[in-house]
Design a protein around this motif. Structure first.
Motif, PDB file in Angstrom:
ATOM      1  N   ILE A  70       0.826  -1.328   0.017  1.00  0.00           N
ATOM      2  CA  ILE A  70      -0.009   0.161   0.068  1.00  0.00           C
ATOM      3  C   ILE A  70       0.684   1.292  -0.149  1.00  0.00           C
ATOM      4  O   ILE A  70       1.636   1.616   0.758  1.00  0.00           O
ATOM      5  CB  ILE A  70      -0.918   0.018   1.317  1.00  0.00           C
ATOM      6  CG1 ILE A  70      -1.693  -1.354   1.414  1.00  0.00           C
ATOM      7  CG2 ILE A  70      -1.837   1.180   1.175  1.00  0.00           C
ATOM      8  CD1 ILE A  70      -2.613  -1.639   0.308  1.00  0.00           C
ATOM      9  N   SER A  77       1.927   4.990   0.447  1.00  0.00           N
ATOM     10  CA  SER A  77       1.463   6.233   1.320  1.00  0.00           C
ATOM     11  C   SER A  77       2.112   7.384   0.972  1.00  0.00           C
ATOM     12  O   SER A  77       3.514   7.455   0.735  1.00  0.00           O
ATOM     13  CB  SER A  77       1.707   5.896   2.593  1.00  0.00           C
ATOM     14  OG  SER A  77       1.204   6.782   3.677  1.00  0.00           O
ATOM     15  N   TRP A  99      -4.089   2.600  10.225  1.00  0.00           N
ATOM     16  CA  TRP A  99      -3.635   1.149  10.293  1.00  0.00           C
ATOM     17  C   TRP A  99      -3.415   0.575  11.765  1.00  0.00           C
ATOM     18  O   TRP A  99      -3.617  -0.537  11.865  1.00  0.00           O
ATOM     19  CB  TRP A  99      -2.457   0.908   9.566  1.00  0.00           C
ATOM     20  CG  TRP A  99      -2.739   1.190   7.935  1.00  0.00           C
ATOM     21  CD1 TRP A  99      -2.624   2.370   7.326  1.00  0.00           C
ATOM     22  CD2 TRP A  99      -2.903   0.253   6.972  1.00  0.00           C
ATOM     23  NE1 TRP A  99      -2.935   2.238   6.093  1.00  0.00           N
ATOM     24  CE2 TRP A  99      -3.327   1.058   5.714  1.00  0.00           C
ATOM     25  CE3 TRP A  99      -3.718  -0.925   7.036  1.00  0.00           C
ATOM     26  CZ2 TRP A  99      -3.750   0.410   4.598  1.00  0.00           C
ATOM     27  CZ3 TRP A  99      -4.078  -1.641   5.873  1.00  0.00           C
ATOM     28  CH2 TRP A  99      -4.179  -0.827   4.558  1.00  0.00           C
ATOM     29  N   PHE A 137      -0.013  -6.288   5.514  1.00  0.00           N
ATOM     30  CA  PHE A 137       0.120  -5.291   4.517  1.00  0.00           C
ATOM     31  C   PHE A 137       1.501  -4.860   4.577  1.00  0.00           C
ATOM     32  O   PHE A 137       2.031  -4.607   5.879  1.00  0.00           O
ATOM     33  CB  PHE A 137      -0.878  -4.316   4.663  1.00  0.00           C
ATOM     34  CG  PHE A 137      -2.180  -4.508   4.464  1.00  0.00           C
ATOM     35  CD1 PHE A 137      -2.880  -4.673   3.337  1.00  0.00           C
ATOM     36  CD2 PHE A 137      -3.059  -5.206   5.687  1.00  0.00           C
ATOM     37  CE1 PHE A 137      -4.150  -5.135   2.983  1.00  0.00           C
ATOM     38  CE2 PHE A 137      -4.361  -5.777   5.613  1.00  0.00           C
ATOM     39  CZ  PHE A 137      -4.901  -5.352   4.237  1.00  0.00           C
ATOM     40  N   LEU A 157       3.381  -1.307   3.907  1.00  0.00           N
ATOM     41  CA  LEU A 157       3.081   0.134   3.733  1.00  0.00           C
ATOM     42  C   LEU A 157       4.621   0.693   3.111  1.00  0.00           C
ATOM     43  O   LEU A 157       5.599   0.658   3.572  1.00  0.00           O
ATOM     44  CB  LEU A 157       2.592   0.761   4.990  1.00  0.00           C
ATOM     45  CG  LEU A 157       1.407   0.583   5.624  1.00  0.00           C
ATOM     46  CD1 LEU A 157       1.041   1.237   6.945  1.00  0.00           C
ATOM     47  CD2 LEU A 157       0.240   0.341   4.760  1.00  0.00           C
ATOM     48  N   ILE A 217      -6.620   1.321  -4.737  1.00  0.00           N
ATOM     49  CA  ILE A 217      -6.825   0.269  -4.098  1.00  0.00           C
ATOM     50  C   ILE A 217      -8.109   0.045  -3.569  1.00  0.00           C
ATOM     51  O   ILE A 217      -8.828   1.445  -3.318  1.00  0.00           O
ATOM     52  CB  ILE A 217      -5.963  -0.366  -3.017  1.00  0.00           C
ATOM     53  CG1 ILE A 217      -5.908   0.620  -2.091  1.00  0.00           C
ATOM     54  CG2 ILE A 217      -4.317  -0.507  -3.629  1.00  0.00           C
ATOM     55  CD1 ILE A 217      -5.249   0.393  -0.626  1.00  0.00           C
ATOM     56  N   TYR A 240      -7.551   6.475   0.246  1.00  0.00           N
ATOM     57  CA  TYR A 240      -8.118   5.222  -0.222  1.00  0.00           C
ATOM     58  C   TYR A 240      -9.654   4.785   0.540  1.00  0.00           C
ATOM     59  O   TYR A 240      -9.506   5.196   1.619  1.00  0.00           O
ATOM     60  CB  TYR A 240      -7.040   4.148   0.250  1.00  0.00           C
ATOM     61  CG  TYR A 240      -5.810   4.029  -0.532  1.00  0.00           C
ATOM     62  CD1 TYR A 240      -5.768   4.157  -1.846  1.00  0.00           C
ATOM     63  CD2 TYR A 240      -4.596   4.217   0.058  1.00  0.00           C
ATOM     64  CE1 TYR A 240      -4.368   4.161  -2.571  1.00  0.00           C
ATOM     65  CE2 TYR A 240      -3.501   4.323  -0.402  1.00  0.00           C
ATOM     66  CZ  TYR A 240      -3.327   4.432  -1.739  1.00  0.00           C
ATOM     67  OH  TYR A 240      -2.368   4.290  -2.446  1.00  0.00           O
ATOM     68  N   HIS A 287     -12.060   2.223   2.171  1.00  0.00           N
ATOM     69  CA  HIS A 287     -12.135   1.076   2.977  1.00  0.00           C
ATOM     70  C   HIS A 287     -13.661   0.676   3.043  1.00  0.00           C
ATOM     71  O   HIS A 287     -14.272   1.378   3.524  1.00  0.00           O
ATOM     72  CB  HIS A 287     -11.595   0.931   4.225  1.00  0.00           C
ATOM     73  CG  HIS A 287     -10.060   1.470   3.961  1.00  0.00           C
ATOM     74  ND1 HIS A 287      -8.975   0.366   3.879  1.00  0.00           N
ATOM     75  CD2 HIS A 287      -9.469   2.609   3.890  1.00  0.00           C
ATOM     76  CE1 HIS A 287      -7.846   1.022   4.010  1.00  0.00           C
ATOM     77  NE2 HIS A 287      -8.181   2.243   3.849  1.00  0.00           N
TER      78      HIS A 287
END
Length: 124
Positions: free
Chosen positions: A10, A12, A22, A52, A54, A69, A113, A115
């Motif tokens: 992911i 950032s 997170w 994940f 980052l 994503i 992003y 979610h």
């Protein structure tokens, strides 16, 4: 061939800021930090079920109209997850029962992003 796991990467714009979502928001643990000149440029966030990576993203934050994503989370308690994120200051949508049998809410993280958090409507 058998795939044992997959760890999404992911990107950032501000990794230190992103960790709030997170770690504090989702309750994941951050470790395996990579730093360059003292600045955090990568780390793993995980619990016993998900992992994940980052990674510091080059360039500007994600444009609003960009859909990169999309993550669909299945929390053990939908209401608790929503309240936790709301208390951290994230704008969370209302919880809605969908025609396809899921009960869901949405939140956008600090990197832009989207979610979705959902459970089977009967499991709610």
């Amino acid at each position: 061939m058998t795939i044992k796991s997959c760890i999404p990467v992911i990107p950032s714009a501000d990794l230190e800021k992103s960790l709030r979502f997170w770690v504090e928001g989702l309750g994941l643990t951050a470790d395996q930090e990579m730093r360059h000149e003292g600045r955090l440029i990568g780390c793993m966030v995980h619990n016993e079920h998900t992992y994940f990576w980052l990674n510091q993203r080059a360039g500007e934050p994600i444009p609003e109209e960009y859909h990169g994503i999309g993550l669909y989370w299945a929390p053990s308690d939908l209401q608790e997850a929503r309240e936790r994120l709301r208390e951290l200051g994230y704008h969370v949508s209302d919880i809605e029962d969908r025609d396809y049998g899921q009960t869901e809410f949405f939140v956008t993280d600090d990197d832009g992003y989207s979610h979705c958090f959902g459970v089977a409507t009967k499991a709610r």
